[in-house]
Motif scaffolding. Structure first.
Motif, PDB file in Angstrom:
ATOM      1  N   TRP A   1      55.344  51.546  66.326  1.00 52.22           N
ATOM      2  CA  TRP A   1      55.825  51.672  64.950  1.00 52.22           C
ATOM      3  C   TRP A   1      54.928  52.558  64.099  1.00 52.22           C
ATOM      4  O   TRP A   1      55.406  53.325  63.271  1.00 52.22           O
ATOM      5  CB  TRP A   1      55.931  50.279  64.309  1.00 52.22           C
ATOM      6  N   ARG A   2      53.615  52.451  64.283  1.00 54.82           N
ATOM      7  CA  ARG A   2      52.663  53.212  63.466  1.00 54.82           C
ATOM      8  C   ARG A   2      52.887  54.711  63.611  1.00 54.82           C
ATOM      9  O   ARG A   2      52.771  55.459  62.627  1.00 54.82           O
ATOM     10  CB  ARG A   2      51.242  52.842  63.864  1.00 54.82           C
ATOM     11  N   VAL A   3      53.214  55.146  64.817  1.00 54.83           N
ATOM     12  CA  VAL A   3      53.446  56.576  65.060  1.00 54.83           C
ATOM     13  C   VAL A   3      54.649  57.060  64.243  1.00 54.83           C
ATOM     14  O   VAL A   3      54.601  58.118  63.606  1.00 54.83           O
ATOM     15  CB  VAL A   3      53.660  56.851  66.561  1.00 54.83           C
ATOM     16  N   ILE A   4      55.723  56.280  64.253  1.00 53.06           N
ATOM     17  CA  ILE A   4      56.929  56.658  63.502  1.00 53.06           C
ATOM     18  C   ILE A   4      56.638  56.691  62.010  1.00 53.06           C
ATOM     19  O   ILE A   4      57.040  57.627  61.303  1.00 53.06           O
ATOM     20  CB  ILE A   4      58.088  55.693  63.811  1.00 53.06           C
ATOM     21  N   GLU A   5      55.933  55.687  61.505  1.00 52.09           N
ATOM     22  CA  GLU A   5      55.602  55.653  60.077  1.00 52.09           C
ATOM     23  C   GLU A   5      54.764  56.864  59.681  1.00 52.09           C
ATOM     24  O   GLU A   5      55.004  57.489  58.641  1.00 52.09           O
ATOM     25  CB  GLU A   5      54.864  54.359  59.738  1.00 52.09           C
ATOM     26  N   ASN A   6      53.778  57.211  60.499  1.00 49.00           N
ATOM     27  CA  ASN A   6      52.910  58.347  60.180  1.00 49.00           C
ATOM     28  C   ASN A   6      53.663  59.670  60.188  1.00 49.00           C
ATOM     29  O   ASN A   6      53.347  60.588  59.419  1.00 49.00           O
ATOM     30  CB  ASN A   6      51.745  58.408  61.168  1.00 49.00           C
ATOM     31  N   LYS A   7      54.673  59.762  61.061  1.00 48.39           N
ATOM     32  CA  LYS A   7      55.429  61.002  61.181  1.00 48.39           C
ATOM     33  C   LYS A   7      56.638  61.037  60.244  1.00 48.39           C
ATOM     34  O   LYS A   7      57.335  62.062  60.202  1.00 48.39           O
ATOM     35  CB  LYS A   7      55.908  61.189  62.629  1.00 48.39           C
ATOM     36  N   TRP A   8      56.895  59.954  59.508  1.00 46.52           N
ATOM     37  CA  TRP A   8      58.162  59.892  58.788  1.00 46.52           C
ATOM     38  C   TRP A   8      58.364  60.998  57.750  1.00 46.52           C
ATOM     39  O   TRP A   8      59.490  61.516  57.615  1.00 46.52           O
ATOM     40  CB  TRP A   8      58.408  58.520  58.162  1.00 46.52           C
ATOM     41  N   PRO A   9      57.355  61.426  57.011  1.00 42.10           N
ATOM     42  CA  PRO A   9      57.581  62.577  56.122  1.00 42.10           C
ATOM     43  C   PRO A   9      58.090  63.808  56.872  1.00 42.10           C
ATOM     44  O   PRO A   9      58.920  64.564  56.350  1.00 42.10           O
ATOM     45  CB  PRO A   9      56.191  62.818  55.513  1.00 42.10           C
ATOM     46  N   ASP A  10      57.615  63.997  58.103  1.00 43.23           N
ATOM     47  CA  ASP A  10      58.100  65.111  58.918  1.00 43.23           C
ATOM     48  C   ASP A  10      59.539  64.880  59.374  1.00 43.23           C
ATOM     49  O   ASP A  10      60.332  65.832  59.477  1.00 43.23           O
ATOM     50  CB  ASP A  10      57.202  65.322  60.130  1.00 43.23           C
ATOM     51  N   PHE A  11      59.889  63.627  59.668  1.00 45.50           N
ATOM     52  CA  PHE A  11      61.283  63.301  59.982  1.00 45.50           C
ATOM     53  C   PHE A  11      62.180  63.664  58.797  1.00 45.50           C
ATOM     54  O   PHE A  11      63.254  64.254  58.970  1.00 45.50           O
ATOM     55  CB  PHE A  11      61.435  61.805  60.281  1.00 45.50           C
ATOM     56  N   GLU A  12      61.746  63.296  57.594  1.00 39.74           N
ATOM     57  CA  GLU A  12      62.542  63.579  56.397  1.00 39.74           C
ATOM     58  C   GLU A  12      62.771  65.085  56.249  1.00 39.74           C
ATOM     59  O   GLU A  12      63.874  65.525  55.905  1.00 39.74           O
ATOM     60  CB  GLU A  12      61.836  63.031  55.151  1.00 39.74           C
ATOM     61  N   ALA A  13      61.717  65.854  56.533  1.00 41.07           N
ATOM     62  CA  ALA A  13      61.845  67.311  56.431  1.00 41.07           C
ATOM     63  C   ALA A  13      62.759  67.855  57.523  1.00 41.07           C
ATOM     64  O   ALA A  13      63.636  68.691  57.266  1.00 41.07           O
ATOM     65  CB  ALA A  13      60.469  67.961  56.520  1.00 41.07           C
ATOM     66  N   ALA A  14      62.573  67.379  58.743  1.00 40.03           N
ATOM     67  CA  ALA A  14      63.366  67.880  59.872  1.00 40.03           C
ATOM     68  C   ALA A  14      64.848  67.556  59.705  1.00 40.03           C
ATOM     69  O   ALA A  14      65.716  68.364  60.056  1.00 40.03           O
ATOM     70  CB  ALA A  14      62.838  67.293  61.178  1.00 40.03           C
ATOM     71  N   PHE A  15      65.138  66.370  59.163  1.00 39.25           N
ATOM     72  CA  PHE A  15      66.535  65.956  58.979  1.00 39.25           C
ATOM     73  C   PHE A  15      67.036  66.262  57.570  1.00 39.25           C
ATOM     74  O   PHE A  15      68.088  65.766  57.162  1.00 39.25           O
ATOM     75  CB  PHE A  15      66.684  64.466  59.286  1.00 39.25           C
ATOM     76  N   GLU A  16      66.283  67.071  56.844  1.00 38.36           N
ATOM     77  CA  GLU A  16      66.708  67.604  55.543  1.00 38.36           C
ATOM     78  C   GLU A  16      67.214  66.524  54.594  1.00 38.36           C
ATOM     79  O   GLU A  16      68.234  66.695  53.913  1.00 38.36           O
ATOM     80  CB  GLU A  16      67.767  68.685  55.751  1.00 38.36           C
ATOM     81  N   GLY A  17      66.484  65.396  54.552  1.00 34.47           N
ATOM     82  CA  GLY A  17      66.814  64.351  53.594  1.00 34.47           C
ATOM     83  C   GLY A  17      67.913  63.403  54.009  1.00 34.47           C
ATOM     84  O   GLY A  17      68.322  62.542  53.227  1.00 34.47           O
ATOM     85  N   PHE A  18      68.427  63.539  55.221  1.00 32.42           N
ATOM     86  CA  PHE A  18      69.418  62.598  55.773  1.00 32.42           C
ATOM     87  C   PHE A  18      70.695  62.480  54.924  1.00 32.42           C
ATOM     88  O   PHE A  18      71.226  61.386  54.739  1.00 32.42           O
ATOM     89  CB  PHE A  18      68.802  61.207  55.945  1.00 32.42           C
ATOM     90  N   VAL A  19      71.198  63.584  54.445  1.00 33.09           N
ATOM     91  CA  VAL A  19      72.434  63.558  53.643  1.00 33.09           C
ATOM     92  C   VAL A  19      73.620  63.287  54.574  1.00 33.09           C
ATOM     93  O   VAL A  19      73.938  64.122  55.430  1.00 33.09           O
ATOM     94  CB  VAL A  19      72.624  64.892  52.896  1.00 33.09           C
ATOM     95  N   PRO A  20      74.311  62.144  54.438  1.00 29.83           N
ATOM     96  CA  PRO A  20      75.368  61.785  55.393  1.00 29.83           C
ATOM     97  C   PRO A  20      76.508  62.796  55.460  1.00 29.83           C
ATOM     98  O   PRO A  20      77.052  63.042  56.539  1.00 29.83           O
ATOM     99  CB  PRO A  20      75.863  60.424  54.885  1.00 29.83           C
ATOM    100  N   ALA A  21      76.885  63.385  54.321  1.00 33.37           N
ATOM    101  CA  ALA A  21      78.011  64.325  54.314  1.00 33.37           C
ATOM    102  C   ALA A  21      77.737  65.523  55.214  1.00 33.37           C
ATOM    103  O   ALA A  21      78.657  66.078  55.823  1.00 33.37           O
ATOM    104  CB  ALA A  21      78.292  64.784  52.881  1.00 33.37           C
ATOM    105  N   TYR A  22      76.466  65.924  55.310  1.00 28.71           N
ATOM    106  CA  TYR A  22      76.101  67.030  56.204  1.00 28.71           C
ATOM    107  C   TYR A  22      76.023  66.553  57.647  1.00 28.71           C
ATOM    108  O   TYR A  22      76.594  67.171  58.554  1.00 28.71           O
ATOM    109  CB  TYR A  22      74.769  67.639  55.774  1.00 28.71           C
TER     110      TYR A  22
END
Length: 222
Positions: free
Chosen positions: A56-77
């Protein structure tokens, strides 16, 4: 079994009432759930899916990068994202490159968009679903979402503040030891048995179900 039995055990293990209260999860009021945007729900669903079976710690630490990679997780896109975008993400070093989990994003985006069509938003859908029927909600998420069986959906609901139980290893151990659950915790029967107990204890104590669930977990040695 009365909930006071579990409560007294938890008090003894955690060092008193104030210490126990400090460990209980926050509860979000129903109208606050409705105000959370759909992109935040897709983000939290995805976070819990990526955490499953991983550190879990790895995912939490990388989560800002996830947000950037998935461009904010906008469902319509993401509900209609081109396949090549998913293929690019599978080579993106900013995230955990698990293609099976990456592919859950468009599937769960479609679920959120479908729900929003009928309820106005995914948050309004969660806000109107009663805590005494968490089993029904879990089955809905499993049936209509992707990789939302097991405990991933339970952890998602806890993270966004929806009032419900988590059938963690400690909770299942405590409920089984007390003779409350005798079926697989992942089965409808097992979840229904747990739901029945938590509903009774909620009526008995007035405590939120998420607090009851957490307190039960504290009665098991780690």
């Amino acid at each position: 079994m009365k909930f006071s039995v579990f409560y007294q055990q938890a008090l003894a293990r955690k060092g008193g009432e104030q210490a126990l209260k400090s460990l209980l999860p926050p509860i979000v009021e129903k109208h606050r759930l409705a105000e959370i945007s759909d992109d935040r729900y897709l983000s939290e669903i995805t976070r819990c899916i990526f955490k499953a079976g991983f550190v879990w710690r790895v995912i939490e630490n990388k989560w800002p990068d996830f947000e950037a990679a998935f461009e904010g997780f906008v469902p319509a896109y993401w509900q209609q994202v081109p396949p090549e975008v998913l293929e690019q993400l599978a080579t993106d070093e900013r995230i955990v490159r698990n293609m099976q989990k990456i592919r859950t994003v468009p599937e769960n985006a479609r679920m959120i968009m479908d729900v929003a069509k009928d309820h106005g938003s995914f948050g309004q859908f969660l806000a109107q679903w009663p805590s005494d029927d968490q089993v029904g909600l879990l089955l809905y998420l499993k049936r209509n979402g992707e990789r939302l069986g097991g405990n991933s959906a339970q952890y998602f609901l806890r993270r966004v503040g929806w009032d419900g139980f988590i059938l963690s290893h400690d909770v299942v151990t405590a409920l089984t030891r007390a003779g409350i659950v005798d079926a697989s915790p992942g089965s409808k029967k097992g979840m229904t048995q747990a739901q029945g107990a938590f509903n009774r204890w909620h009526r008995e104590t007035g405590l939120p179900i998420s607090h009851l669930s957490r307190i039960v977990s504290f009665t098991v040695d780690n």
